[in-house]
Design a protein around this motif. Structure first.
Motif, short mmCIF file in Angstrom:
data_model
loop_
_atom_site.label_atom_id
_atom_site.label_comp_id
_atom_site.label_asym_id
_atom_site.label_seq_id
_atom_site.Cartn_x
_atom_site.Cartn_y
_atom_site.Cartn_z
N VAL A 22 0.84 -1.20 0.00
CA VAL A 22 0.00 0.00 0.00
C VAL A 22 0.88 1.25 0.00
N VAL A 23 1.92 1.26 0.82
CA VAL A 23 2.82 2.42 0.88
C VAL A 23 3.51 2.63 -0.47
N ARG A 24 4.01 1.55 -1.08
CA ARG A 24 4.67 1.67 -2.39
C ARG A 24 3.72 2.22 -3.44
N LEU A 25 2.50 1.69 -3.47
CA LEU A 25 1.51 2.20 -4.42
C LEU A 25 1.23 3.68 -4.20
N HIS A 26 1.05 4.06 -2.94
CA HIS A 26 0.77 5.45 -2.61
C HIS A 26 1.92 6.36 -3.05
N GLN A 27 3.14 5.96 -2.76
CA GLN A 27 4.31 6.76 -3.13
C GLN A 27 4.45 6.90 -4.65
N ALA A 28 3.96 5.90 -5.38
CA ALA A 28 4.03 5.94 -6.84
C ALA A 28 2.81 6.63 -7.45
N GLY A 29 1.92 7.14 -6.59
CA GLY A 29 0.72 7.82 -7.09
C GLY A 29 -0.44 6.90 -7.37
N GLY A 30 -0.32 5.64 -6.95
CA GLY A 30 -1.39 4.68 -7.18
C GLY A 30 -2.32 4.55 -5.99
N ILE A 31 -3.27 3.65 -6.13
CA ILE A 31 -4.28 3.42 -5.10
C ILE A 31 -4.39 1.93 -4.83
N HIS A 32 -4.42 1.56 -3.57
CA HIS A 32 -4.70 0.18 -3.18
C HIS A 32 -6.21 0.10 -2.97
N TYR A 33 -6.91 -0.34 -4.00
CA TYR A 33 -8.37 -0.26 -4.01
C TYR A 33 -9.03 -1.07 -2.92
N ASP A 34 -8.49 -2.24 -2.60
CA ASP A 34 -9.12 -3.08 -1.57
C ASP A 34 -9.13 -2.37 -0.22
N SER A 35 -8.01 -1.77 0.17
CA SER A 35 -7.97 -1.11 1.48
C SER A 35 -8.77 0.20 1.46
N PRO A 50 -19.79 8.79 3.68
CA PRO A 50 -18.56 9.40 3.14
C PRO A 50 -18.89 10.54 2.18
N ALA A 51 -18.11 11.62 2.27
CA ALA A 51 -18.29 12.77 1.40
C ALA A 51 -17.23 12.80 0.30
N ALA A 52 -16.20 11.99 0.43
CA ALA A 52 -15.11 11.95 -0.55
C ALA A 52 -14.42 10.60 -0.44
N GLU A 53 -13.51 10.35 -1.36
CA GLU A 53 -12.74 9.11 -1.31
C GLU A 53 -11.83 9.12 -0.10
N PRO A 54 -11.63 7.96 0.55
CA PRO A 54 -10.67 7.87 1.64
C PRO A 54 -9.26 8.25 1.16
N VAL A 55 -8.52 8.92 2.04
CA VAL A 55 -7.16 9.37 1.74
C VAL A 55 -6.20 8.57 2.60
N PHE A 56 -5.25 7.89 1.97
CA PHE A 56 -4.26 7.11 2.71
C PHE A 56 -3.33 8.06 3.44
N VAL A 57 -3.15 7.82 4.76
CA VAL A 57 -2.32 8.67 5.61
C VAL A 57 -0.99 7.99 5.91
N GLY A 58 -1.02 6.68 6.15
CA GLY A 58 0.20 5.96 6.48
C GLY A 58 -0.11 4.66 7.17
N ILE A 59 0.90 4.12 7.85
CA ILE A 59 0.73 2.87 8.58
C ILE A 59 1.21 3.05 10.01
#
Length: 80
Positions: A22-35, A50-59
């Motif tokens: 998930v972190v690698r995808l996020h850093q590359a500008g991608g999305i881990h759709y399942d999470s 929800p009012a918007a798409e969830p935003v990945f913050v970290g682990i």
């Protein structure tokens, strides 16, 4: 001008390999759709819309590792 919506922080149990992916995808500008979908489902489970798409913050560093998402929600709407 867009009003700021309330934010809910969601932590999802994961494993180290998935968290790294998930972190690698996020850093590359991608999305881990399942999470991302799981974070949205958790917001619904808590009774909010929800009012918007969830935003990945970290682990987290704990055991189990958790994926952290922030999700904007509509104010005053709950579904319980």
């Amino acid at each position: 001008m867009r009003k700021h919506m309330p934010m809910i922080r969601v932590q999802l149990d994961s494993d180290r390999n998935t968290a790294r992916q998930v972190v690698r995808l996020h850093q590359a500008g991608g999305i881990h759709y399942d999470s991302r979908d799981a974070a949205r489902a958790e917001v619904w489970r808590r009774g909010h819309t929800p009012a918007a798409e969830p935003v990945f913050v970290g682990i987290t560093n704990g055991q189990p590792v958790r994926l952290v998402y922030d999700v904007e929600v509509h104010l005053g709407t709950t579904h319980r």
